[in-house]
Scaffold this motif. Structure first.
Motif, PDB file in Angstrom:
ATOM      1  N   SER A 159       2.365   6.355  -7.403  1.00  0.00           N
ATOM      2  CA  SER A 159       1.244   6.409  -8.265  1.00  0.00           C
ATOM      3  C   SER A 159       0.883   8.031  -8.503  1.00  0.00           C
ATOM      4  CB  SER A 159      -0.192   5.687  -7.874  1.00  0.00           C
ATOM      5  OG  SER A 159      -1.127   5.917  -8.526  1.00  0.00           O
ATOM      6  N   LEU A 184      -5.808   5.942  -6.218  1.00  0.00           N
ATOM      7  CA  LEU A 184      -5.721   4.568  -6.071  1.00  0.00           C
ATOM      8  C   LEU A 184      -7.176   4.193  -5.700  1.00  0.00           C
ATOM      9  CD1 LEU A 184      -2.428   4.104  -4.690  1.00  0.00           C
ATOM     10  CD2 LEU A 184      -2.949   3.738  -7.123  1.00  0.00           C
ATOM     11  N   SER A 219       1.256   3.876  -3.100  1.00  0.00           N
ATOM     12  CA  SER A 219       1.264   5.171  -2.626  1.00  0.00           C
ATOM     13  C   SER A 219       1.920   6.263  -3.155  1.00  0.00           C
ATOM     14  CB  SER A 219       0.638   5.299  -1.266  1.00  0.00           C
ATOM     15  OG  SER A 219      -0.593   4.722  -1.144  1.00  0.00           O
ATOM     16  N   LYS A 220       3.313   5.996  -2.952  1.00  0.00           N
ATOM     17  CA  LYS A 220       4.307   6.785  -3.194  1.00  0.00           C
ATOM     18  C   LYS A 220       4.483   6.980  -4.662  1.00  0.00           C
ATOM     19  CE  LYS A 220       6.885   5.373   0.966  1.00  0.00           C
ATOM     20  NZ  LYS A 220       8.212   5.008   1.753  1.00  0.00           N
ATOM     21  N   THR A 269      -3.759   7.074   3.014  1.00  0.00           N
ATOM     22  CA  THR A 269      -2.631   7.187   1.826  1.00  0.00           C
ATOM     23  C   THR A 269      -3.121   7.725   0.578  1.00  0.00           C
ATOM     24  OG1 THR A 269      -3.387   4.942   1.275  1.00  0.00           O
ATOM     25  CG2 THR A 269      -1.661   5.013   3.054  1.00  0.00           C
ATOM     26  N   ALA A 270      -2.635   7.234  -0.551  1.00  0.00           N
ATOM     27  CA  ALA A 270      -3.130   7.704  -2.048  1.00  0.00           C
ATOM     28  C   ALA A 270      -4.390   7.039  -2.411  1.00  0.00           C
ATOM     29  CB  ALA A 270      -1.967   7.386  -2.897  1.00  0.00           C
ATOM     30  N   PHE A 271      -4.797   6.179  -1.500  1.00  0.00           N
ATOM     31  CA  PHE A 271      -6.076   5.291  -1.831  1.00  0.00           C
ATOM     32  C   PHE A 271      -7.361   6.374  -1.413  1.00  0.00           C
ATOM     33  CE2 PHE A 271      -3.372   2.047  -1.548  1.00  0.00           C
ATOM     34  CZ  PHE A 271      -3.972   1.071  -2.460  1.00  0.00           C
ATOM     35  N   VAL A 295       0.986  -1.246  -0.020  1.00  0.00           N
ATOM     36  CA  VAL A 295       0.019   0.067   0.047  1.00  0.00           C
ATOM     37  C   VAL A 295       0.830   1.325   0.091  1.00  0.00           C
ATOM     38  CG1 VAL A 295      -1.556   1.325   1.482  1.00  0.00           C
ATOM     39  CG2 VAL A 295      -2.257  -0.989   1.157  1.00  0.00           C
ATOM     40  N   ASP A 296       1.819   1.123   0.732  1.00  0.00           N
ATOM     41  CA  ASP A 296       2.817   2.424   0.816  1.00  0.00           C
ATOM     42  C   ASP A 296       3.589   2.491  -0.221  1.00  0.00           C
ATOM     43  OD1 ASP A 296       1.799   2.938   3.466  1.00  0.00           O
ATOM     44  OD2 ASP A 296       3.476   1.849   4.447  1.00  0.00           O
TER      45      ASP A 296
END
Length: 225
Positions: free
Chosen positions: A142, A146, A139-140, A165-167, A135-136
């Protein structure tokens, strides 16, 4: 329903509220269905090419994006594969490789990307083995928001973290279906003389509403656009 009736119903409901509403076509593997849905008025579509080789997934995504852009419709795609299909069919899990994310997004120009990090469609218990390190990592790198599918099986703790995160889109369907059907069973058990299906649905609906409110609060999405 088909896309025309579904879009008309969503539009009517959306016109009655003062918050943004998305008419989203989820997990469509048919380009024809996607194009019919765009024509009908859907504002967001997901092309699911996760069962195809990456090259074919990319090629089809490009076609969908080109058409969707013309109508101002956003496109979600999937890279990697969640361990079970949307309809419960068997599917081999393919975790998303962070090193492929930038390439996929740059080549397809999609607006959002669903990735596989350990969730499973249709899980009744919150026992999914989520790879938070993945996930991390994704996220870094993308370049687009997400999407997490199969989130009904993720623990509340994992979901609370993933939401930071980026989700940006977290799909929770199975839990809502389960709450609804369990509510119907309980209502019928306690009201054996009940015959009207509209009354039954109206009695069961608040349970879904309360569950949605709980998930909104869990994910920190309240009062946000």
């Amino acid at each position: 329903w088909g896309p025309t009736l579904a879009a008309a119903l969503i539009k009517d409901v959306a016109s009655r509220v003062d918050i943004p509403v998305v008419a989203h076509l989820d997990h469509a593997s048919s380009l024809e269905l996607i194009f019919r849905s765009i024509h009908a008025g859907f504002t967001s579509v997901m092309y699911d090419g996760s069962m195809l080789p990456v090259e074919e997934n990319i090629a089809n995504c490009k076609i969908v994006v080109k058409v969707a852009r013309t109508f101002g419709v956003s496109v979600e795609a999937e890279l990697g594969r969640v361990a079970k299909g949307e309809e419960g069919e068997s599917a081999v899990e393919i975790l998303t490789d962070p090193s492929d994310v930038v390439m996929f997004c740059e080549q397809t120009d999609v607006d959002a990307l669903a990735v596989a990090v350990g969730t499973v469609h249709g899980m009744q218990k919150q026992e999914a083995n989520i790879h938070l390190d993945l996930v991390d990592a994704i996220s870094k790198v993308s370049p687009v928001p997400l999407v997490l599918h199969g989130s009904s099986g993720a623990s509340s703790e994992d979901l609370r973290y993933i939401a930071t995160t980026a989700f940006s889109k977290i799909n929770i369907g199975t839990r809502l279906k389960t709450v609804f059907t369990e509510g119907i069973r309980e209502i019928l058990k306690n009201n054996e003389e009940l015959k009207d299906q509209l009354t039954l649905l109206k009695m069961a609906a608040p349970r879904v509403k309360e569950t949605v409110k709980e998930k909104i609060e869990l994910l920190g999405s309240g009062n946000r656009v």
